[in-house]
Design a protein around this motif. Structure first.
Motif, PDB file in Angstrom:
ATOM      1  N   MET A   1       0.829  -1.209   0.000  1.00 27.35           N
ATOM      2  CA  MET A   1       0.000   0.000   0.000  1.00 27.35           C
ATOM      3  C   MET A   1       0.859   1.253   0.000  1.00 27.35           C
ATOM      4  O   MET A   1       0.557   2.220  -0.714  1.00 27.35           O
ATOM      5  N   ALA A   2       1.934   1.254   0.781  1.00 28.90           N
ATOM      6  CA  ALA A   2       2.814   2.411   0.819  1.00 28.90           C
ATOM      7  C   ALA A   2       3.472   2.643  -0.546  1.00 28.90           C
ATOM      8  O   ALA A   2       3.540   3.793  -1.020  1.00 28.90           O
TER       9      ALA A   2
ATOM     10  N   VAL B   1       0.855   4.125  -2.907  1.00 31.11           N
ATOM     11  CA  VAL B   1       0.596   5.554  -2.679  1.00 31.11           C
ATOM     12  C   VAL B   1       1.751   6.400  -3.209  1.00 31.11           C
ATOM     13  O   VAL B   1       1.531   7.425  -3.873  1.00 31.11           O
TER      14      VAL B   1
ATOM     15  N   LYS C   1       4.830  -3.108  -6.856  1.00 35.53           N
ATOM     16  CA  LYS C   1       4.143  -3.799  -5.769  1.00 35.53           C
ATOM     17  C   LYS C   1       4.526  -5.274  -5.735  1.00 35.53           C
ATOM     18  O   LYS C   1       4.751  -5.841  -4.661  1.00 35.53           O
TER      19      LYS C   1
ATOM     20  N   SER D   1       2.942   0.479 -11.413  1.00 35.06           N
ATOM     21  CA  SER D   1       2.657   0.224 -10.002  1.00 35.06           C
ATOM     22  C   SER D   1       2.577  -1.268  -9.716  1.00 35.06           C
ATOM     23  O   SER D   1       2.993  -1.722  -8.651  1.00 35.06           O
TER      24      SER D   1
ATOM     25  N   ALA E   1       1.589   6.444  -6.928  1.00 34.59           N
ATOM     26  CA  ALA E   1       0.459   7.251  -7.386  1.00 34.59           C
ATOM     27  C   ALA E   1       0.810   8.734  -7.340  1.00 34.59           C
ATOM     28  O   ALA E   1       0.467   9.493  -8.264  1.00 34.59           O
ATOM     29  N   ILE E   2       1.492   9.137  -6.281  1.00 32.48           N
ATOM     30  CA  ILE E   2       1.926  10.534  -6.193  1.00 32.48           C
ATOM     31  C   ILE E   2       2.935  10.836  -7.289  1.00 32.48           C
ATOM     32  O   ILE E   2       2.846  11.876  -7.963  1.00 32.48           O
TER      33      ILE E   2
END
Length: 86
Positions: A29-30, A33, A54, A50, A36-37
């Motif tokens: 999840m980190a 994020v 991941k 991503s 995504a940023i």
């Protein structure tokens, strides 16, 4: 085996699942994020970017913490088998 013992075994099982899954989920999840940023800032909208990061994080967590995860699962299974025997 009474209801209290069954509830304790189920609670311990849920706790083991949480302990085993939490590192992979939190780190992925980190990474998601952060990526995504990064994608929002650079306007790169590639879906596989991503996914690859991941997947890499999850594989690294499994390689680093796999022994601990297996020991935790084996301890829980041994406890269940000992409980079945008694």
């Amino acid at each position: 085996m009474n209801a209290v013992m069954v509830a304790e075994v189920l609670r311990d099982g849920v706790w083991v699942v949480i302990k085993l899954c939490a590192p992979m989920l939190l780190l992925s999840m980190a990474v998601g994020v952060l990526l995504a940023i990064f994608q929002a800032v650079t306007q790169i909208h590639e879906q596989t970017l991503s996914f690859i990061f991941k997947l890499t994080v999850v594989v690294l967590v499994l390689l680093i913490g796999g022994g601990w995860m297996m020991e935790t699962l084996l301890d829980y299974a041994r406890g269940l088998f000992e409980l079945m025997i008694s």
